[in-house]
Structure formats: structure tokens, C-alpha cells
Scaffold this motif. Structure first.
Motif, mmCIF file in Angstrom:
data_model
loop_
_atom_site.group_PDB
_atom_site.id
_atom_site.type_symbol
_atom_site.label_atom_id
_atom_site.label_comp_id
_atom_site.label_asym_id
_atom_site.label_seq_id
_atom_site.Cartn_x
_atom_site.Cartn_y
_atom_site.Cartn_z
ATOM 1 N N LYS A 83 2.002 0.009 13.700
ATOM 2 C CA LYS A 83 1.882 -0.594 12.362
ATOM 3 C C LYS A 83 0.425 -0.655 11.907
ATOM 4 O O LYS A 83 0.144 -0.690 10.710
ATOM 5 N N VAL A 84 -0.482 -0.693 12.864
ATOM 6 C CA VAL A 84 -1.917 -0.837 12.603
ATOM 7 C C VAL A 84 -2.665 0.184 13.458
ATOM 8 O O VAL A 84 -2.349 0.352 14.643
ATOM 9 N N ARG A 85 -3.635 0.858 12.875
ATOM 10 C CA ARG A 85 -4.441 1.805 13.650
ATOM 11 C C ARG A 85 -5.604 1.095 14.343
ATOM 12 O O ARG A 85 -5.894 1.360 15.505
ATOM 13 N N LEU A 136 0.814 -1.213 0.000
ATOM 14 C CA LEU A 136 0.000 0.000 0.000
ATOM 15 C C LEU A 136 0.853 1.272 0.000
ATOM 16 O O LEU A 136 0.392 2.329 -0.422
ATOM 17 N N GLY A 137 2.077 1.145 0.521
ATOM 18 C CA GLY A 137 2.910 2.329 0.646
ATOM 19 C C GLY A 137 2.501 3.211 1.804
ATOM 20 O O GLY A 137 2.723 4.415 1.786
ATOM 21 N N PHE A 138 1.903 2.602 2.850
ATOM 22 C CA PHE A 138 1.414 3.347 4.009
ATOM 23 C C PHE A 138 2.410 3.240 5.161
ATOM 24 O O PHE A 138 3.167 2.279 5.259
ATOM 25 N N GLU A 139 2.334 4.202 6.076
ATOM 26 C CA GLU A 139 3.122 4.121 7.307
ATOM 27 C C GLU A 139 2.429 3.248 8.343
ATOM 28 O O GLU A 139 3.079 2.656 9.197
ATOM 29 N N ALA A 140 1.106 3.191 8.280
ATOM 30 C CA ALA A 140 0.321 2.344 9.187
ATOM 31 C C ALA A 140 -0.926 1.889 8.445
ATOM 32 O O ALA A 140 -1.465 2.615 7.604
ATOM 33 N N LEU A 141 -1.374 0.675 8.751
ATOM 34 C CA LEU A 141 -2.602 0.158 8.149
ATOM 35 C C LEU A 141 -3.795 0.771 8.870
ATOM 36 O O LEU A 141 -3.878 0.719 10.103
ATOM 37 N N ASP A 142 -4.734 1.348 8.124
ATOM 38 C CA ASP A 142 -5.905 1.960 8.753
ATOM 39 C C ASP A 142 -6.700 0.927 9.545
ATOM 40 O O ASP A 142 -7.020 1.129 10.718
#
Length: 327
Positions: free
Chosen positions: A145-147, A110-116
Motif C-alpha cells: 500500500k505504501v512504497r 489520488l487514484g494510486f495503487e500504492a502511495l509513493d
């Protein structure tokens, strides 16, 4: 577009959102340009929630949604799923190491800093009785890592067990006019506990579009071809688990109930939104025309009491004996 709260996340998400299984694969041929056009169109029309998984096209669906976030400035939420990459897909594989690796792989895709929002992807029933698994998810939240996290379930009983864990923010479950059992206990209990409900397969793998016939054919890599008996994964994921011929009969009984000014697909999506416990439905889309038709359902007037009663009668007669006892 209408919006509803998703669990205790403080998010308000579009009541009709975007299911991204189809743009990853196992729904016949896909074209990335067409898929990206559909994703952009959904954002244009007010969608702010996209559901995907690390196994949809082996991460391809995630990568397309990551591209969407890079190409657009509007904020939106992404839910992904993990666990189906395990081989064998067994409860003992849901370890700290595997779950962490899955989360990190999705972050890269995804290229995210944290998974929504990350969801356990229809794990074996035993996993819901393993508090250590949910402890790992809590740790992934603490690590940044995960919200938020939730679950995607096959059975009502799994959803009821999952929401006993205080960190579970959402339950994704098959809920449509041909799979109504979740409304009996799961949906009211989730609402009572402040847990969001994501209704997947709102169109029952296309049955509830009213466009499929006994002569319809599907590509070899389309799960509607290879998974009708559960050869690839749970049978309930294909046509809601109902026998195809019986499903077509149910659809014929539903067609006369469609109010003027809407399609059967729009009625099916509107029917789901009639239950206030449902946060959103996530119809699968891979073309702009599908997005336009599905999202129009968000602005339709409520279905009448007579229509809701008639749909219940069709379910009792055509689908309940085939699916209610199993899921």
C-alpha cells in the motif's frame, strides 16, 4: 532544475518542489483551474516531487494531484501525510486500524495503487516513542500500500527521535531564514543516516516574499488570520511561529541583502539549498506566476559567504530569541 537523492529511496527529486497545501485550502480562496495550471507548469519546469496531505481541503489537494498524474505522462513522485484526521489528535489514536484506513483513503483520493511516500502528519510527541506505530508503517510497505514512509515534525527533537527508526526515509521540518535551529543537529544527523530532508514553509507563510505589510489582511479561512496564536494547530506553522510584527522587522533587515537579479523569495529558497543535507524545499503554490518565481531559484548561483553570514546575523538579532527555544 537541480535534483538530489531523497534518503535511501533511490529517487532523485527536484531541489525546489511543489507544496500543495495552498491548493487544498486554508490559504484563502482557491480556483481549481488555476491550481491545475500551476501543477502543470511545475511539471513543465522540471518539478518531479509534490507534497500534499489528506487534510488539505479534506482530500481535495490529493484529488487534484491524482488528476495531474492522469493528465500527464511524465513520472513524478507524490508525498502525502496522514494522522491529522484523528479527533482528538491524540497518540492513542495512531492504531493499525486508523493508519490503514487513512492510507486507503489517500489511495482513493489520488487514484494510486500504492502511495509513493506517506508521512505521519505532525503527530503528538509521544508517537515518536511508540515503535508499534512505525511497525504498522513497515507492514503497510510490505502489503504494497505504501512504497516508503517518513515523518513531518514540529520540533527538532521529534525529528531526531524519528530517524532512529530504520524505515524512516524522510523528515519534513520547518526550515527557513527565520527558523534555523534544524541546521544545528537534525540536518547533519539526517544526512549521516541517509535520511532525506523536506524543508517546508521556505517562505515563512509569505513573510519571506517581502510583499506583506502591517496593513495586509487575510481571509477568514486563511491560517495566517486564524492561527497566529495557535488556535487551529501548532503556532509554528504560521509565519514560522514568529510574531508578525517582529517578522516584518526581520524581513526589512533581509531586503538589503538580496543579491542583484533575484527577489527576496528566490533568495530565501536559494538559502535553503545552500545546505547539502536538504533534499528539497516545498514552497506552496496556487498560481502559475508563483511557480515561475519560486522555481527560478533552482538555477540561481550559490549565495556568497558574506550573504550567508549576514542572514545568520539577522536571524540571531530578530528571530532566534522568539523561535529557537520552542521548536
Amino acid at each position: 532544475m537541480q535534483y538530489r537523492p531523497l534518503g535511501r529511496t533511490a529517487w532523485n527529486v527536484s531541489t525546489v518542489s511543489f507544496g500543495a497545501w495552498a491548493i487544498g485550502g486554508t490559504w484563502g480562496p482557491v480556483d481549481d483551474a488555476e491550481s491545475m495550471a500551476a501543477l502543470h507548469r511545475a511539471l513543465d519546469l522540471g518539478v518531479n516531487f509534490f507534497d500534499t496531505a489528506d487534510v488539505y481541503g479534506d482530500g481535495h489537494s490529493e484529488r487534484l494531484i491524482g488528476r495531474l498524474r492522469r493528465e500527464r505522462s511524465e513520472p513524478f513522485y507524490v508525498a502525502t501525510k496522514m494522522g491529522r484526521r484523528l479527533s482528538p489528535h491524540a497518540a492513542e489514536g495512531f492504531t493499525r486500524e486508523s493508519l490503514t484506513a487513512f492510507a486507503e483513503r489517500s489511495l482513493v483520493n489520488l487514484g494510486f495503487e500504492a502511495l509513493d511516500l506517506v508521512q505521519l502528519h505532525c503527530p503528538p510527541t509521544q508517537v515518536y516513542y511508540m515503535p508499534e506505530v512505525f511497525g504498522v508503517l513497515d507492514d503497510l510497505v510490505r502489503a504494497g500500500k505504501v512504497r516508503h514512509y517518513g515523518v513531518s515534525v514540529e520540533k527538532v527533537e521529534e525529528g531526531l527521535k524519528a530517524i532512529e527508526y530504520p524505515g524512516v526515509q524522510s523528515v519534513q521540518v520547518i526550515y527557513n531564514m527565520l527558523r534555523q535551529r534544524p541546521a544545528e543537529r537534525l540536518l547533519p544527523e539526517a544526512q549521516r543516516r541517509g535520511v532525506g530532508i523536506l524543508a517546508r514553509l521556505p517562505l515563512s507563510s509569505g513573510l519571506l516574499t517581502g510583499k506583506l505589510t502591517a496593513q495586509s489582511t487575510f481571509a477568514q479561512d486563511d491560517h495566517r488570520h486564524f492561527n497566529r496564536e495557535g488556535a487551529g494547530f501548532d503556532r509554528g506553522e504560521t509565519f514560522s511561529g514568529i510574531d508578525y510584527a517582529a517578522g516584518l522587522e526581520a524581513v526589512e533587515a533581509l531586503k538589503p541583502l538580496v543579491p542583484a537579479g533575484m527577489s527576496l523569495a528566490q533568495m530565501a529558497i536559494a538559502w535553503i539549498s545552500m545546505n547539502p543535507a536538504v533534499t528539497c524545499s516545498i514552497p506552496g503554490c496556487k498560481r502559475v506566476a508563483q511557480v515561475d518565481e519560486n522555481l527560478a531559484a533552482a538555477d540561481l548561483p550559490p549565495l556568497s559567504d558574506a550573504a550567508m553570514k549576514a542572514v545568520a546575523e539577522v536571524y540571531e538579532r530578530h528571530a532566534k530569541p522568539l523561535v529557537h527555544p520552542r521548536w
